[in-house]
Design a protein around this motif. Sequence first.
Motif, mmCIF file in Angstrom:
data_model
loop_
_atom_site.group_PDB
_atom_site.id
_atom_site.type_symbol
_atom_site.label_atom_id
_atom_site.label_comp_id
_atom_site.label_asym_id
_atom_site.label_seq_id
_atom_site.Cartn_x
_atom_site.Cartn_y
_atom_site.Cartn_z
ATOM 1 N N LEU A 1 0.833 -1.208 0.000
ATOM 2 C CA LEU A 1 0.000 0.000 0.000
ATOM 3 C C LEU A 1 0.867 1.257 0.000
ATOM 4 O O LEU A 1 0.507 2.285 -0.583
ATOM 5 C CB LEU A 1 -0.951 0.000 1.197
ATOM 6 N N LYS A 2 2.024 1.166 0.662
ATOM 7 C CA LYS A 2 2.968 2.293 0.607
ATOM 8 C C LYS A 2 3.454 2.502 -0.823
ATOM 9 O O LYS A 2 3.574 3.640 -1.285
ATOM 10 C CB LYS A 2 4.162 2.027 1.516
ATOM 11 N N TRP A 3 3.741 1.400 -1.530
ATOM 12 C CA TRP A 3 4.158 1.520 -2.927
ATOM 13 C C TRP A 3 3.063 2.166 -3.768
ATOM 14 O O TRP A 3 3.321 3.008 -4.620
ATOM 15 C CB TRP A 3 4.542 0.157 -3.513
ATOM 16 N N LYS A 4 1.842 1.766 -3.516
ATOM 17 C CA LYS A 4 0.736 2.349 -4.288
ATOM 18 C C LYS A 4 0.706 3.858 -4.064
ATOM 19 O O LYS A 4 0.563 4.636 -5.013
ATOM 20 C CB LYS A 4 -0.588 1.693 -3.900
ATOM 21 N N ARG A 5 0.872 4.280 -2.800
ATOM 22 C CA ARG A 5 0.850 5.708 -2.488
ATOM 23 C C ARG A 5 2.027 6.440 -3.141
ATOM 24 O O ARG A 5 1.881 7.495 -3.755
ATOM 25 C CB ARG A 5 0.871 5.896 -0.967
ATOM 26 N N ARG A 6 3.218 5.845 -2.994
ATOM 27 C CA ARG A 6 4.423 6.479 -3.549
ATOM 28 C C ARG A 6 4.316 6.636 -5.075
ATOM 29 O O ARG A 6 4.639 7.689 -5.616
ATOM 30 C CB ARG A 6 5.644 5.629 -3.183
ATOM 31 N N LEU A 7 3.849 5.604 -5.738
ATOM 32 C CA LEU A 7 3.735 5.644 -7.201
ATOM 33 C C LEU A 7 2.628 6.599 -7.639
ATOM 34 O O LEU A 7 2.803 7.388 -8.575
ATOM 35 C CB LEU A 7 3.471 4.232 -7.736
ATOM 36 N N THR A 8 1.494 6.546 -6.946
ATOM 37 C CA THR A 8 0.367 7.417 -7.292
ATOM 38 C C THR A 8 0.768 8.884 -7.125
ATOM 39 O O THR A 8 0.475 9.716 -7.978
ATOM 40 C CB THR A 8 -0.851 7.078 -6.416
ATOM 41 N N ASP A 9 1.461 9.169 -6.019
ATOM 42 C CA ASP A 9 1.912 10.549 -5.776
ATOM 43 C C ASP A 9 2.896 11.018 -6.840
ATOM 44 O O ASP A 9 3.046 12.224 -7.070
ATOM 45 C CB ASP A 9 2.555 10.672 -4.390
ATOM 46 N N ALA A 10 3.584 10.067 -7.497
ATOM 47 C CA ALA A 10 4.524 10.405 -8.573
ATOM 48 C C ALA A 10 3.810 10.498 -9.923
ATOM 49 O O ALA A 10 4.461 10.631 -10.963
ATOM 50 C CB ALA A 10 5.643 9.376 -8.635
ATOM 51 N N GLY A 11 2.488 10.408 -9.891
ATOM 52 C CA GLY A 11 1.710 10.580 -11.128
ATOM 53 C C GLY A 11 1.533 9.309 -11.928
ATOM 54 O O GLY A 11 1.151 9.358 -13.099
ATOM 55 N N ILE A 12 1.811 8.178 -11.288
ATOM 56 C CA ILE A 12 1.706 6.903 -12.007
ATOM 57 C C ILE A 12 0.385 6.227 -11.644
ATOM 58 O O ILE A 12 0.013 6.159 -10.466
ATOM 59 C CB ILE A 12 2.913 6.011 -11.640
ATOM 60 N N SER A 13 -0.292 5.749 -12.658
ATOM 61 C CA SER A 13 -1.576 5.097 -12.442
ATOM 62 C C SER A 13 -1.344 3.668 -11.929
ATOM 63 O O SER A 13 -0.611 2.897 -12.539
ATOM 64 C CB SER A 13 -2.321 5.114 -13.776
ATOM 65 N N SER B 1 -14.383 -0.107 -6.704
ATOM 66 C CA SER B 1 -14.244 1.232 -6.111
ATOM 67 C C SER B 1 -13.590 1.135 -4.729
ATOM 68 O O SER B 1 -12.780 1.989 -4.358
ATOM 69 C CB SER B 1 -15.584 1.962 -6.058
ATOM 70 N N GLU B 2 -13.902 0.072 -4.019
ATOM 71 C CA GLU B 2 -13.280 -0.119 -2.696
ATOM 72 C C GLU B 2 -11.784 -0.402 -2.872
ATOM 73 O O GLU B 2 -10.946 0.132 -2.134
ATOM 74 C CB GLU B 2 -13.996 -1.267 -1.967
ATOM 75 N N ILE B 3 -11.444 -1.214 -3.861
ATOM 76 C CA ILE B 3 -10.033 -1.544 -4.125
ATOM 77 C C ILE B 3 -9.264 -0.279 -4.510
ATOM 78 O O ILE B 3 -8.155 -0.028 -4.045
ATOM 79 C CB ILE B 3 -9.946 -2.622 -5.240
ATOM 80 N N HIS B 4 -9.897 0.546 -5.339
ATOM 81 C CA HIS B 4 -9.259 1.783 -5.796
ATOM 82 C C HIS B 4 -8.900 2.694 -4.619
ATOM 83 O O HIS B 4 -7.860 3.353 -4.608
ATOM 84 C CB HIS B 4 -10.215 2.502 -6.758
ATOM 85 N N LEU B 5 -9.771 2.709 -3.620
ATOM 86 C CA LEU B 5 -9.575 3.624 -2.483
ATOM 87 C C LEU B 5 -8.544 3.102 -1.480
ATOM 88 O O LEU B 5 -8.085 3.847 -0.622
ATOM 89 C CB LEU B 5 -10.907 3.843 -1.746
#
Length: 361
Positions: free
Chosen positions: A94-106, A166-170
Amino acid sequence: MSPQATLGFHHITMVSRDAVRTLVFYRDLLGLPLVKQTVNFDDPGAYHLYFGDSSGKPGTILTFFEWPQSQRGGWGVGGVHHLALGVSGVEAQLKWKRRLTDAGISVSGPYDRGYFTSIYFQDPDGQVLEIATAGPGYGIDEPMDALGQQLILPPQDRLPAGRDESEIHLRVYGEPVPTVTSDMILEGIHHISGITDDLGQAHEFYEEALGLRRVKRTVNQDDGETEHWFWANYDGKEVGPNSSMTLFGWPHSGRRARPGLGQTHHIAFRAYDAEDQMAWREHLLGMGVEVSPVLERKYFQSIYFQAPDGMLLEIATDGPGFAVDEDPKHLGKQLQLPSWLEDRRVEIGEKLSPLLQGFGG
Ligand SMILES: [Fe+2]
Ligand SMILES: [Fe+2]
């Protein structure tokens, strides 16, 4: 005598349009040390970058040819669909998801695949990447001493109709993750998933040619229909690390993989040493497989051959490794060339774009 079984992956080699962009993505965002900067020995005007754990241990190595003129590659039979890198657990994921998302990666997922949990994203060239958790492993739905023998159908809640997208996305880590914390360290190649038009033929090949054994026979959990088979180094008790090769079956498909940017060039499996590699070579020749001579790659020796569906494979020796021409504590800091290219260093250097300047070592 034929070799028993490869221990698993040695490295995977992909194609990049821009070495600096690839460096920024894999080293600075994914936190994978650059363990060697050299050139493609068969094409010395092109960078060959190696990332891995800090020592470049076999099974952790991702390499890239920089081919700016290359066309965009595409999925298909005889190619790789995605590369999965291992991570310790769900929180780190989940940390990776946050780090990547914050870097503009889908990022998509996390998806519970049963054997592990997965998130997916793409590198700057379009190579599909996954970060997969180490466990719980292949033993969750069949006995560890009888993996891969029966078709296992996943429960409904793991298939698209049973998932709450939608739950997974969040689902994501609650704080920004500006640095790669120790729990997030990527643990090398978790699995590599490709596409074949003949799973039965691939099964015979990977078992006979490389000594891998089938550890799961299931279906693609994103469509519930495409068969998905897994092989690994497996002794009937345990599955070896960094060894899971998986294939989606597209029977009679005419859609061939298109080589190029964002696609895997080849997959390398491990041999212990030169003698073991010669045994593999004899073994493959004995099967009627066309195999290259042994090629000197400085950090290992290599032989190349193809799976029946066209996937380019290699067997590489574990040694001598990346410390052969650099201090093991400072790998990847300078351009390294094999002895037969040293006298062309200036000419080669002029063709390559500067790599490390401005990107913090
Ligand atoms: Fe996967
Ligand atoms: Fe290779």
